[in-house]
Design an enzyme around this catalytic site. Structure first.
Site, mmCIF file in Angstrom:
data_model
loop_
_atom_site.group_PDB
_atom_site.id
_atom_site.type_symbol
_atom_site.label_atom_id
_atom_site.label_comp_id
_atom_site.label_asym_id
_atom_site.label_seq_id
_atom_site.Cartn_x
_atom_site.Cartn_y
_atom_site.Cartn_z
ATOM 1 N N LYS A 1 0.813 -1.215 0.000
ATOM 2 C CA LYS A 1 0.000 0.000 0.000
ATOM 3 C C LYS A 1 0.849 1.270 0.000
ATOM 4 O O LYS A 1 0.496 2.242 -0.661
ATOM 5 C CB LYS A 1 -0.957 0.014 1.189
ATOM 6 N N THR A 2 1.974 1.258 0.735
ATOM 7 C CA THR A 2 2.813 2.467 0.764
ATOM 8 C C THR A 2 3.365 2.762 -0.626
ATOM 9 O O THR A 2 3.467 3.929 -1.034
ATOM 10 C CB THR A 2 3.965 2.292 1.768
ATOM 11 N N ASP B 1 -3.984 7.354 5.107
ATOM 12 C CA ASP B 1 -3.496 5.991 5.306
ATOM 13 C C ASP B 1 -4.115 5.408 6.576
ATOM 14 O O ASP B 1 -4.531 6.142 7.476
ATOM 15 C CB ASP B 1 -1.967 6.025 5.419
ATOM 16 N N GLU B 2 -4.164 4.088 6.670
ATOM 17 C CA GLU B 2 -4.702 3.375 7.838
ATOM 18 C C GLU B 2 -6.097 3.888 8.203
ATOM 19 O O GLU B 2 -6.414 4.143 9.370
ATOM 20 C CB GLU B 2 -3.751 3.515 9.043
ATOM 21 N N GLN C 1 -7.856 -5.365 9.590
ATOM 22 C CA GLN C 1 -6.789 -5.003 10.524
ATOM 23 C C GLN C 1 -7.206 -3.858 11.451
ATOM 24 O O GLN C 1 -6.360 -3.166 12.012
ATOM 25 C CB GLN C 1 -5.520 -4.607 9.760
ATOM 26 N N ARG D 1 1.925 -11.132 10.292
ATOM 27 C CA ARG D 1 3.257 -10.552 10.516
ATOM 28 C C ARG D 1 4.342 -11.528 10.045
ATOM 29 O O ARG D 1 5.498 -11.133 9.871
ATOM 30 C CB ARG D 1 3.508 -10.263 12.002
#
Length: 681
Positions: free
Chosen positions: A38-39, A223-224, A254, A611
């Site tokens: 995504k970044t 973002d997020e 998430q 993770r």
């Protein structure tokens, strides 16, 4: 619009990522699963906008951590050059709102030189307010009440709304909230929640100010987005306006911060909030093996409130997931240490490649003991922050007292730090006089009515401290030499020598002095990064905006295994991940089990699983000591939700050796039967 430039090379993006970059107008929801890049999409989208003629000053990108903001700016600079990157507005919600308030807060009755109070300051002020109101006793915990006030602000609820809360202490909480807020304003102070709430109020009450910001920021990226709360949603929606060139990036799977006010409904209902929105799913994962992703997909599919998506990878299937049953928490800790050491010694992983995740902080004790006994180096993330040490907080408070002469609470905190003969009786008299005259306490340090009430050396100590503050204020008003001025001020108030009087033994005092000297190094580093003319207020502001990632112990990771809660692990990845304590009532947490709402707990487990890049180990104990009693534990229902064919069930003894594969369903059924048998007994 600036002149168009050479088109950006997007050949390295997959089709969905490319679509996210090229869709630049109107509302866009990028559903970005874990590890889907995504970044990369956000930074290419910013660079594409600039390359196609949008001026950098018209772009606003909002993140949740300073680290993410720095990384985003660095990536844009790598794509376009530093000049364009520097012209962008990229930062956290709080840093962006601070920037707005520095220019306009006077419209709301504050001074433009207001200061930001940190968590420790807030707790002290709440404690003072509650004591003055006589609110003591069971159920009246200052930390809890501060958290409730924070949650109310996040929901844009004032004291009047709080009075309507279905809670026995609602009226008392509302009164505390009201007085707390009034005290902050009197002292030209705001807390972190105020930074957002006051911008919302500003845009609501001053349409011309809102119009200027809408004209400046024509392209918004958040973002997020799954972690936004009510006030953050309102800020985004208000600034986007009718133009609505808004791109939000997030993953409802998430969303794990509901306990601190995050509203997963913001992302689930994005299309209702912004009609005509385009939804783009990023599902190709570049992080984990197919085995890990298939397990994560299977577990999260049990949640009903979510956007449908399925992570996939073109990587190999990878290792089976080890599900390890231990006898108790001590056996679990020993297994973790043995497994980590084995993987390290056989050359599979370096220590920094491995992480141990747990649901609750208290689980770290047994793990730390086991790793120490096995001589395995580790870092416990989220503990012992350099910036939370008392000597550092005291130094900061002294500097804040110089920067803000109206800060009564800060003054009272350090008026006798280090001890200078101004005791509790003198402080009570100063506080009483302040209430009587309605003036800032710092100005009363040389007031005859105060000095005449003091005995012994207290009057001279008060005059001296006032003079030292005034001299420091004049010195800091001149540009340059910030670190040197900080050191000279701390010397002038006898802080370094005073550490020896405050802390015993001598070695403890020397260690604390070294920490304060390291703090001065941090001031010097800030000065180096921001130019020789930076002011004290700028440093204090930057310090106040440090987030948890910034405050981690410097240089503490190195060649160590990482221990952390699952919440702290979000955004990170490790080749090997071990998740411990997978028992009903522990993970998922007891409160979620009792309330029958496992959705956020399941999302938390999903975050933990994703993770892992190469290997995943999950562990649970048959028995665990709980409140002094040793009780048999039910395995977590999340274990049963992972497909049998992905999991190898084993004991600590067989975990490192090939084992005959048993059925997960049969295994868990046996465990449940054992638990039920114990309950009957």
């Amino acid at each position: 619009m600036s002149p168009s430039r050479r088109p950006l090379d997007l050949s390295g993006l997959n089709p969905q990522q490319r679509e996210g970059v090229l869709t630049t107008h109107g509302p866009v929801l990028l559903l970005a699963g874990a590890g889907t890049g995504k970044t990369r999409v956000i930074t290419h989208r910013i660079a594409h906008l600039i390359a196609t003629g949008v001026e950098a000053k018209h772009i606003l990108a909002v993140t949740f951590t300073n680290k993410a903001a720095r990384e985003m700016r660095e990536r844009v600079a790598a794509l376009l050059g530093s000049q364009d990157a520097e012209a962008l507005t990229i930062g956290t919600f709080h840093s962006f709102c601070l920037r707005v308030l520095r220019r306009h807060i006077h419209l709301l009755g504050y001074g433009n030189s207001f200061s930001i109070c940190g968590e420790g300051y807030q707790k002290g002020l709440i404690r003072t307010v509650m004591a003055e109101l006589g609110l003591v006793g069971t159920g009246r915990d200052p930390g809890l009440w501060l958290a409730l006030i924070s949650k109310a602000k996040s929901a844009l609820h004032g004291p009047d709304e709080v009075r309507e809360y279905p809670w026995p202490f609602a009226n008392e909480l509302a009164e505390t909230y009201q007085v707390y807020q009034r005290r902050l304003k009197q002292m030209d102070q705001v807390d972190f929640d105020d930074l957002l709430v006051l911008v919302h109020q500003l845009w609501r009450d001053y349409p011309d100010v809102l119009a200027k910001h809408r004209e400046q920021f024509q392209y918004l990226m958040v973002d997020e987005y799954q972690d936004t709360n009510s006030v953050q949603f309102q800020l985004v929606a208000t600034l986007a306006g009718e133009r609505a060139n808004l791109c939000v990036v997030g993953d409802d799977d998430q969303s794990i911060y509901g306990w601190r006010g995050a509203d997963v409904g913001n992302i689930l209902e994005f299309e209702r909030h912004f009609p005509g929105a385009k939804v783009i799913r990023l599902e190709q994962n570049y992080r984990s093996t197919s085995t890990i992703l298939d397990a994560a997909n299977a577990v999260i599919a049990h949640n009903s409130q979510r956007h449908a998506k399925r992570l996939w990878s073109d990587q190999a299937r990878g290792e089976e997931i080890l599900c390890v049953r231990t006898e108790d928490e001590e056996d679990e800790g020993k297994f973790v240490a043995d497994f980590l050491r084995d993987r390290h010694l056989n050359g599979s992983f370096r220590y920094p490649d491995m992480a141990v995740l747990f649901r609750s902080n208290h689980q770290s004790r047994v793990l730390e003991n086991a790793l120490r006994q096995a001589k395995i180096p580790y870092t416990l993330v989220g503990s012992n922050s350099f910036y939370q040490r008392k000597e550092i907080l005291d130094a900061i408070s002294l500097l804040e007292t110089v920067a803000n002469p109206r800060d009564d609470h800060g003054l009272l905190r350090v008026i006798n730090v280090p001890p200078r003969g101004i005791g509790d009786v003198s402080i009570d008299r100063l506080r009483d006089l302040g209430k009587l005259l309605g003036r800032p306490l710092q100005s009363l340090l040389v007031h005859d009515e105060f000095l005449n009430r003091l005995a012994g050396g207290a009057p001279e100590a008060a005059r001296t401290f006032h003079r030292q503050l005034e001299e420091a204020r004049q010195a800091f008003a001149e540009p340059g030499g910030l670190a040197g001025k900080v050191e000279r001020f701390l010397q002038s108030v006898d802080y370094f020598a005073g550490l020896g009087r405050m802390y015993k033994p001598k070695e403890d005092a020397l260690k604390r002095k070294e920490n304060v000297l390291e703090f001065i190094n941090a001031v010097a580093e800030f000065e180096r990064r921001n130019g020789p003319g930076c002011a004290l207020g700028e440093f204090l502001e930057a310090f106040a905006l440090l987030d948890a990632q910034d405050k981690e112990e410097k240089g503490s990771t190195g060649e160590t295994v990482t221990l952390m809660t699952v919440h702290a692990s979000k955004g990170l990845e490790f080749p090997l991940v071990m998740i411990v304590g997978l028992e009903n009532g522990l993970f998922p947490h007891r409160m979620a089990v009792e309330e029958g709402n496992l959705q956020e707990e399941r999302r938390l487990f999903y975050v933990a699983v994703t993770r892992a890049r190469k290997e995943l180990v999950v562990a649970h104990a048959e028995k665990r000591r709980t409140r002094g009693q040793i009780l048999r534990q039910r395995p977590s229902p999340f274990l049963d939700e992972m497909p049998d064919e992905l999991v190898r069930l084993c004991t600590p003894r067989t975990a490192l050796a090939p084992a005959t594969k048993d059925s997960a369903a049969n295994y868990l059924a046996q465990m449940m039967a054992m638990f039920d048998e114990d309950e009957e007994k």
